[in-house]
Design an enzyme around this catalytic site. Structure first.
Site, short mmCIF file in Angstrom:
data_model
loop_
_atom_site.label_atom_id
_atom_site.label_comp_id
_atom_site.label_asym_id
_atom_site.label_seq_id
_atom_site.Cartn_x
_atom_site.Cartn_y
_atom_site.Cartn_z
CD GLU A 98 -5.97 7.37 8.68
OE1 GLU A 98 -7.01 8.01 8.00
OE2 GLU A 98 -4.97 7.12 8.48
CD GLU A 128 0.72 4.98 6.29
OE1 GLU A 128 1.74 5.46 5.66
OE2 GLU A 128 -0.41 5.54 5.94
CG ASP A 166 -2.62 5.91 10.02
OD1 ASP A 166 -3.49 5.51 9.82
OD2 ASP A 166 -2.29 7.41 9.69
#
Ligand SMILES: *[C@@H]1O[C@H](CO)[C@@H](O)[C@H](O)[C@H]1NC(C)=O
Length: 277
Positions: free
Chosen positions: A101, A105, A103
């Site tokens: 993953e 955010e 990311d």
């Protein structure tokens, strides 16, 4: 920004468009709305997508295509006003156990207080590699471009084409690197007021719901074997590395590599290498 950096980017984009399968634009073609019923919406003949969050649910979407290496760009306008407690995530992820993953955010805040851009990289199910940044602009006023460049050599996070983080492939010293599991592009808007804003001190103000984030101009260039040569050149030239140092020096608020309390038995292997490239 200096011209040389732009010309490198331009060159890279031209090379990309020649060798790589590019997909652009239409949200109907590229994405499935996967969560939140009518809270996720595609508008303007596929050119705009909105997510919303209320007390009952958040919402989200996922790409139809999968990528193994590539460059992903999305323009996002984040939740405005009092967005404390909300998190807007934009990421690449594989499925199943031991997933990979990459990311972004975006942690909301009270009106006028800064968002935090939280980044992380998971390889084979293991993350714990957070770096966080403040932005040098208000991300709720206009659209800005958030990019993930994922190559066999490393992962670069960019904001408006300014590199803020590079996670190098350090497999040679035993650090697993995402490379075998195809990933899809995901985004979601949800409530995380237990931790998101000032570590959970500031809660979501539901009287301000629904909270909304806006997306446009998605672009993805997916790597295929024809394009191998593209990746032999380093992702960042000297100007790019200067911007990276600028972002890390003036805008970084958290770096797991500097969090010695968290790693009493020694920092993660990749942190012992040189800090930038
Ligand atoms: C919110 O604002 C406070 C006060 O300026 C700041 O300490 C914090 O880092 C900001 N961002 C988040 C996501 O908490």
């Amino acid at each position: 920004m200096a011209t040389s950096w732009f010309s490198v980017l331009l060159l890279v984009s031209i090379v990309f468009s020649c060798f790589l399968a590019a997909s652009a634009g239409d949200f109907y073609q590229e994405f499935d709305l996967t969560w939140g019923d009518k809270r996720a919406e595609i508008l303007n003949s596929g050119r705009l997508l909105t997510l919303s969050l209320d007390k009952a649910s958040g919402s989200g979407f996922r790409s139809k295509r999968e990528y193994v290496f590539g460059r992903i760009d999305m323009q996002i306008k984040l939740v405005s006003g009092n967005s404390a407690g909300t998190v807007t995530a934009f990421y690449l992820s594989s499925e199943g156990p031991n997933h990979d993953e990459i990311d972004f955010e975006f942690l909301g805040n009270l009106s006028g207080d800064p968002y935090i851009v939280h980044t992380n990289v998971y390889s084979q199910g293991k993350g714990d590699r957070e770096q966080q940044f403040y932005l040098w602009f208000d991300p709720t006023k206009n659209f800005h471009t958030y990019s993930i460049i994922w190559s066999p050599q490393g992962i670069t996070f960019m904001v408006d084409n300014i590199p803020i983080r590079v996670f190098n492939n350090e497999e040679s010293i035993g650090v697993p690197f995402p490379k075998n599991q195809p990933m899809k592009v995901y985004s979601s808007l949800w409530d995380a007021d237990e931790w998101a804003t000032r570590g959970g001190l500031v809660k979501t103000d539901w009287s301000k719901a629904p909270f909304k984030a806006y997306y446009r101009n998605f672009n993805a260039y997916s790597w295929n074997s024809v394009g191998t040569d593209v990746w032999r050149t380093r992702a960042l030239d000297a100007t790019g590395r200067r911007w990276l140092r600028w972002a890390q020096k003036y805008h970084m608020v958290y770096n797991y590599c500097a969090d010695l309390k968290r790693f009493p038995h020694g920092r993660p292997l990749e942190c012992r290498r040189s800090r930038f490239l």
